[in-house]
Structures are given as structure tokens and as C-alpha cells.
Design an enzyme around this catalytic site. Sequence first.
Site, short mmCIF file in Angstrom:
data_model
loop_
_atom_site.label_atom_id
_atom_site.label_comp_id
_atom_site.label_asym_id
_atom_site.label_seq_id
_atom_site.Cartn_x
_atom_site.Cartn_y
_atom_site.Cartn_z
N LEU A 53 0.80 -1.23 0.00
CA LEU A 53 0.00 0.00 0.00
C LEU A 53 0.84 1.29 0.00
O LEU A 53 1.71 1.46 0.85
CB LEU A 53 -0.92 0.00 1.23
CG LEU A 53 -1.91 1.16 1.33
CD1 LEU A 53 -2.95 1.08 0.24
CD2 LEU A 53 -2.56 1.18 2.71
N ASP A 54 0.57 2.17 -0.93
CA ASP A 54 1.22 3.49 -1.02
C ASP A 54 2.72 3.39 -1.22
O ASP A 54 3.46 4.37 -0.99
CB ASP A 54 0.95 4.34 0.24
CG ASP A 54 -0.53 4.63 0.44
OD1 ASP A 54 -1.29 4.54 -0.53
OD2 ASP A 54 -0.91 4.95 1.58
N ALA A 55 3.21 2.23 -1.66
CA ALA A 55 4.65 2.06 -1.77
C ALA A 55 5.11 1.73 -3.19
O ALA A 55 6.27 1.43 -3.41
CB ALA A 55 5.12 0.99 -0.80
#
Lengths: 281, 281, 281, 281
Positions: free
Chosen positions: A223-225
Site C-alpha cells: 500500500l502506497d509504496a
Amino acid sequence: MILKLSCPDRPGLVATLANFIAVSGGNILEMSQFTDPIEKWFFIRVHIEIEDSEAKRRSVVDTFESLGRSIGAEWEFRLPHERTRTAILVTKAAHCLQDLLARTYAGDLPLDVAAVLGNREDLAPIAERYGLPFCHLPIEKENKGPAFERYQAAIEESGAKLIVLARFMQILPPDFCAAFQGRAINIHHSFLPAFVGANPYRQAFKRGVKIIGATAHYVTSDLDAGPIIDQEVARVEHYHTPEDLIRLGRDCECLALSRAVRFHADDRVIVHGNKTIVFRD
Amino acid sequence: MILKLSCPDRPGLVATLANFIAVSGGNILEMSQFTDPIEKWFFIRVHIEIEDSEAKRRSVVDTFESLGRSIGAEWEFRLPHERTRTAILVTKAAHCLQDLLARTYAGDLPLDVAAVLGNREDLAPIAERYGLPFCHLPIEKENKGPAFERYQAAIEESGAKLIVLARFMQILPPDFCAAFQGRAINIHHSFLPAFVGANPYRQAFKRGVKIIGATAHYVTSDLDAGPIIDQEVARVEHYHTPEDLIRLGRDCECLALSRAVRFHADDRVIVHGNKTIVFRD
Amino acid sequence: MILKLSCPDRPGLVATLANFIAVSGGNILEMSQFTDPIEKWFFIRVHIEIEDSEAKRRSVVDTFESLGRSIGAEWEFRLPHERTRTAILVTKAAHCLQDLLARTYAGDLPLDVAAVLGNREDLAPIAERYGLPFCHLPIEKENKGPAFERYQAAIEESGAKLIVLARFMQILPPDFCAAFQGRAINIHHSFLPAFVGANPYRQAFKRGVKIIGATAHYVTSDLDAGPIIDQEVARVEHYHTPEDLIRLGRDCECLALSRAVRFHADDRVIVHGNKTIVFRD
Amino acid sequence: MILKLSCPDRPGLVATLANFIAVSGGNILEMSQFTDPIEKWFFIRVHIEIEDSEAKRRSVVDTFESLGRSIGAEWEFRLPHERTRTAILVTKAAHCLQDLLARTYAGDLPLDVAAVLGNREDLAPIAERYGLPFCHLPIEKENKGPAFERYQAAIEESGAKLIVLARFMQILPPDFCAAFQGRAINIHHSFLPAFVGANPYRQAFKRGVKIIGATAHYVTSDLDAGPIIDQEVARVEHYHTPEDLIRLGRDCECLALSRAVRFHADDRVIVHGNKTIVFRD
């Protein structure tokens, strides 16, 4: 045609590719090249002018196969100005959807929007204004698996090659991420890696930062990476409320997302590991 | 004179203060005011024109005491154009020190630099070029306490009211932070809160961000977490090496730090909780 | 209520105004003040909290009359959150109209759009999508006078207080400019005062500038020379064609124009001579 | 080695050059290419890795001659990391000189500063601090010709290949401009082409612009009209005095000038007509 290629670096790669193009009767209109000096990796995007016949192009693509393999490359050929068939996923916030559609119909984004999918119905009127099908696929908190299968089926049926998460407020399951790896772009409403997770503007407000931002990145199961494609920032002052940050952030989100989508649709992005090479225009 | 004040909000505060100033024979040249609607807190900076006598000013300051207390305020009076006596702490990187000194001697920063202190001797020649005392106070890894006591003693002896950590590569002990609370400014070479800790440019390179930054903040015992005064950013591309990031970051560091120092020295910053109110000019 | 006022500077103005507000039973929520040290002129914007009755507000406005006159002021009172009735004039380019409408319906611009007027019909569908009346008023090259009278009549009939020229590609006659002085905002697609007149992006391309921009300003009879409210810029590279400049410029135009309109509609702009004081939020 | 080349466009140029390099035993480390679609002109910069012997390099340079001529090219070979011998001309303002020297000694600018020449003596101490010769060459208003001959002689004697006008407040005679065409860089303290001529910050203040800037350009006999290399901007507010504009502008000047000088010294700039191709890094 556009050729996008990456491979381990070795001497003579530019000459090899340029010769192949010349021998095939092509002319290089524009070439962007980058060699990563640390990873020893070679990246190139070539805009090739070539006789406009399907047979000719097919022959070039076929002939390239053995050259490409011999240098251990990953590559892709595409027609320039070919519009990228795209599905846009939304929830409630309208600005990114509106911005993408306005740019597309102004001729600034080479997209062919196949469908707008929403887990809520709020934005159906916007899709309708543009004469686009809106598909309402609700997601239940308790049982997300089947919902995401419906999303995947709808995307596949629409023929979309690119998936844009235009403030789609749902965490994607790993299977879904894997299915669309390298072709699903998300906009995160913070200057990543600061303020991952929920409510980034409220986090930014609490921390008292003087600059906020937005980040467009490829979706990965982490997530978000995922690999960052572009970012945009705006200055904030002490008198800005969390609502002001949300307002200022909207411009950042629209700018970063629309640029990232344009770079992707123009074959200007190559993902390598968790980073992107972006040959800007 | 400059009056800087914060207190719980209540009706009539501007009128109360404006009246006090008028009755005292002062004239408001410039007033910047902000009320935090969430915390219900009032912040003001007033530039007051007043008869130029020490006695007159002293009387205003004394008279204000009871008014200030009655509204539960924290406040400070100061002469404008009074230079802020400053100690600069450095290690090896020259750019921030050089930039601060160049701006000071160009008349852009109202500082009176009392001393340059370094845990290494590298930058002694720069201080000397400007005719400033350089004080070499080494810090041993094993036994930092006594070293920081020497720093504190040297700062106090120099009469410095402001401490600037111009790429001083040492983690400060809590006692030291407490002693200079609200008057020690550090420059962190990242866009906080992203990339706290060591080697932020290398972290940024690894993460593949498209924008890097620098953050000027007040020092607190909580590392890299003090109230942010200003930030600055620069765009990066895939072809930038970690060394390029360091180079591009230097400009961000100089710009953010020098602005923060100027705002502080002009009494334009009020700290409230972990945030700052900055009345920019 | 919002009070916006300018007058020759003199000692005690803030106290005078703050007292008036306190005596009238009002409370200052936010005060922005500026004294021009060269022109010796005083500017202020005050957000006043006051008992929510029409009678009360009327009484404050009436009572202020003699005070305002005694200090030689120009001033204006208004309710905050009152939407500004607005007419938008367009020709062919859609982006500014689209942006203004999207922001208005997202709640970011406090406008009540009364009408969209166009000298061409191209943008009628956009107005219709938002359920707004589109009025097609053609302008003949040979005989512009009567056409502009029709525009003026249509604007007056619509009740619009603010006129926004959203890429309206017509030179306005002096009478028209005079009729809407201080309430007609134009977006010029260059970084004024560079590239006045026609085809600014082409001019910028020919000159080889590395940054382009857009300028939102009040309309005066002096073409492209009215008071500037806001400007926005974008970086260009050697590989950008005139078409790329137009594309990059669109974002600048939307950002500068929408900010200028918001500042105006929030009573944050005071015109003085050929310059603006903008109390940003 | 660095090869910088421009010529009329024709098919196969990249292949031709890449082959030449491969056949000569070189390897392309980095290639930046641009074809101007309007002027049909081809521009390239190639970083070539080649056996490190003077004889080898000389042979490549000699062999290239006939190829270069056959395609109608202008070209230049140079060793990378070769420092560019530079003369800096100044008057009174210190910031650009200081900034260039600080960056040079920090290793950010590949310059070998041969001399600092001033028509006033004010900045001699800065040159001396860096151990550089300062040459005071006064210029009389009435009789500038002989003075500029002395400048030219001093520059030639110093062996400088690059001349930087670091806020040198003199209009250069046409002969002088011609002598150093394409290798004299000036910083103009405005966002050209706005505010040509004297006192640009005062002009900007009077016009009430909301953004100011600085422009680094090659010197031509047409004052302030030479090919632009880079520009930088800063936001201004109504409360900024002309003195504030000067202060804010200094940062723009240092950033634009130092970038332009670095691009030039890294052989990243090709002048074509009155424009520049800048292969940024």
C-alpha cells in the site's frame, strides 16, 4: 512507432538499435536514453518514422524479436497517437475524474475512456455528461473478494489496458494488484512517503508542514509504496485549515495524476525495480 | 517596537491592544493577526512606532505587564532592526554556513554572529575569512555529555540568543535541547516527515521520489520532530544520482534555513504546541 | 460581515476601527492590514462576527458612514459566504470555463453563475451540462459597438456583479471597460508585461524563454495593462513546441484565473492605482 | 569525451554517429538528442567512454572531421571534467560572485576561475578571500572604448574561455560582444523579456507584478536580447517594497546564473539562432 526498451548495459547498444532501425527502413525522430550507472542498466525510448503499412510494421516487430532476446531486453512496440483504452475507478471525490475527462476531451490526454466504475453512485452524472458508461459496483466491508472479481471482470470486458484510480477509496486486494501490475495508476493525496495511509491532509495539518503534495504511482500490493511516476506540491501557511489543505491538495492531485497518465499513455515511463524512468515531454 | 503575543481567544482583543498602543502614544505601523479557529487561540505581531527614548519604551513594556497577564498571554517586546546575537554550529558541510554569512554581510539577515562552533575544524577558514571567532569543540562518541556542556558554556559566554545548527551532524542531548528551547534552529536535509534520521538523500534516491526537500525547524529533544518553520523543495529526475540529490538539496537547505532564521530574527515566528505561526514578509 | 477599507494613513486607524466594531457589538474574527510606506495609504480587511439580524447589520453599515467619511476612506461591507453573482464570457477555448464551473460545483468558488455569454456557440454544451443558460451574442468585426451594448444589457439583466473573461478573445471597447471597472477579471495567456497582445505563446516560443505564465488582471481600457491580481508560471524546455506551450499554459491560466476569482469573490482584493492588495487565504 | 553537435536533420544521423563511435572503439555512456520539427535541425550531446590516451582521443577528433563536414555540422569535442577557465566581471553587487565562488570551491561548478575583473574595487576583498587575482579596470563614462580594450586584453591574457558577467553594470560595446560570442553569460535581474533595461525591480514594483524573476543569457550586441539559457522566479506580495524585491531577486539571480554556468561548462548548451537547446542534468 514507439519502441520502449530496457536491458543490462553493454557497449554498443545505441549503435545496435540505431542500425536495426536504419536497416529496417526506419528513421529516428526522437531518442531518449538513460544508463543507470549504479545498476548498470540501459533504458531507451525511440520514436521511429516508418512506412505506414501494417505489414511493414508487423515485419519490424517480428524481426526485432531475436535482437531483443539476444541483449536480454524487455521491450514494447506501439503506434504513437494510438489512444490508450482506459478504465477509471472512483468513489465520491469528483475533481480527478472531472479533470481527466476535461483533458481527454480537450485533446490533451490520449485516452479512450472505456468505462467509469464506482463503488458509490455519486459520480454517475459526470460520466453521463460525457456520454460514458458508469458502472456501479458496490463493495461490502465484510466481503470484498467477490466485489473485486466483478471489478476485474468489468475492466477486462471493457478492453481497458490502463486502470486509473482517481481517488478510489478502497484498499486493493493483492490478486487485483497483481492482475494489473504496471498498468494501474493511483493518486495518493500526500507527498509520499510522508503521511501514508488514511487522512493524509489531516496528518499534514497536525504535523504543521509548510508544503503539502500529491503522488501518482503504480499500484502494488504494498500500500502506497509502488513506483512513483510524478509528484506535485503546494505551499501552506499557518492560517490554512484542514479544509484548505484539501482544497489546495486537489490541484496537486489533478496535476500529478494527469501528468502521470499522459506519460504512461505516451509510453514515456519504464518501471525498473521500485523506481520509474520517465522520459518527460 | 515589535510586540509578539499569543493568548486564548476572546472578543475584543484587537481593540484592547490597539487602544493600549494608542493610549501609550504609539502608532501601529503594521499588524498581523491570526486566530486559530480550532484551538481558539489568538496570535498577533504588531510593529509599533513610538517616541524614540529608552525611558518611554521601558514604560510601555512595564505598563503592558498587567494587561498581558489579564488576558493570559505570552508576549515579547523587541526593538526592530536590533540584530540577533547568534551562534552557528557546524561540522563539515560548508554551504549553509557560507550562505548565512554571505546574507548577513550583504545586509539581508539581521544577525550579529557571535561565534562559529564546530566539532571538526574543517570550516575554520570560512569563519576566519569573515573575521569571526571559530571555536573547535570536538565530540567523542563515547562521552558526549561533557562536550555538550562545553558547547552550552561557549554559547552562553558568547551572549548568543539564537543557535543555528547549520548541518551540525550530531544528535543533541535532551538537556541541551531544553536549555535552548524555541531558540535553536536546525536544518534537516529532507522534506520532513519523510526520511527522518540519517542519509535522507540516499533514502530519497532509493524510494525514487520525484521531489526532494529540506526542512528548517526548532530543535526539540524529539529528533527531527520539532515545530517546522519553513520548507523548500526541488524536482528530481530519474537521471539524478545520489550525489546530484545532495547538490540540488544544498540549495533547498540554504533557502529554507536562511528564511527560517530571518523570520525568527524578525520576530515573525510564534511557536504554539508543535506548530509555528509565521507572519511572512 | 466583511469590511474592506482603504484610506490615507494616519495614526490610530486600527484602534479607531477596532473600537467601532467593539462598540457595535461585533467581534473581530480575522484582520488583515497593510500600510503602504511609500504611498502612505492604509488597507484593511476585517472579518467581523456580529449578531445575525438584518436590522443589526443594516445599523452597523449606516453608522459606519460618518466614520468612513471622516477618514477619507473607500469601503465596502459584505456578508461572508454570500455567493457572488457572476457572468462568464467565452469564445472557443473551453478549459477556463470548465475549470471555473467544476470548482464552483465542487464548492471551492463562492460563485452564483448567472450566465455564460459567448461570441461563438462552441461552448454552449458545457454550460448546458451544468444547467446554465448560454447566451450566444455574435460580434461582427465591422460593427462591434452594438454587440457590446447587447453584452452589457445581458450582463445587467442577469444581475451579475462580477464579469469573468474566460479566454474571451475580443478587445473590449472603453465604454464597456468603464461600465465594469474593478469587477471584470480577464486572464491573459502570458506572464505580463511580457508578450502583450496576440499569440503570446507563439511570441514566447520565438523568444526562447524557459518559463511561461499566465496573468489574471482587472480589465481596464488600456489593453493587458490593468491591475494584476495573480500570476502563475510553468517551466518549458527546448523540446516544447508552440502546441506544448499552449497545453502547459492552460494549467497556468486555470490556476491564476480561479485564484483571482476566488480572492475577488471573498473580498480579498483592494485595487489601488494600478496595483492590487491581495489578502491571501 | 563529450561530443556536442548540430546539423540539418536527415534520416540515419543517430546510426551514423553511433557507428562512428563504435568503430572508433568508444562506448556511448549517455546520449541526449533533439530534432527541432519546425526548423528541421538535429542536436545531440554524447558522452563517450574511450581508451584514456591522448593519441587515441586526437585520432578520434581528427577522423571525425570529414564525417562532420559531410553532414554540414557544427561540433565540438571536449574532455569531461575538464574545468572551464573563466573570467568573472563584476561591479558592486557581491551575491553572484560570492555564490559562483562558493559553488566552485564546494565542487559544484567545474570552473577554473582565472580572474575577477571589476570596474569598481568594492569586491576585491571577496576575490582575495578565495586567493584569486582581482583586477580593477575602471570605465569612464565618456570614453569606454579603451577601457573595454583593456578588459578584452586582460581576459585573453588570463586564458579564460568563458566570461561571466556577475551583475557587471556596464553596457558592452558591439566589438566586445562579437569577440566573446557564445561564451559570455550575463545575468539580467528580470524575467526577460519583461522589464528590459535599467532598474527592472523598480519597474516590476511599479507594474505590480506578483512574480519576479531573473534571466541568464548569452551576451549579444542586442542588449538583454541574447539567447536565454535559464530563468528563475519568485512570488511577490503587495507588502514587498522595492528593497524586498531586490532581496528576493538575488536568490533568483544566483540560481539562474549558476545553473546556466554549469550547463555551459558541462557542454550541455547548444545555441541555435536566438534560442538554446539545454540538455539538463
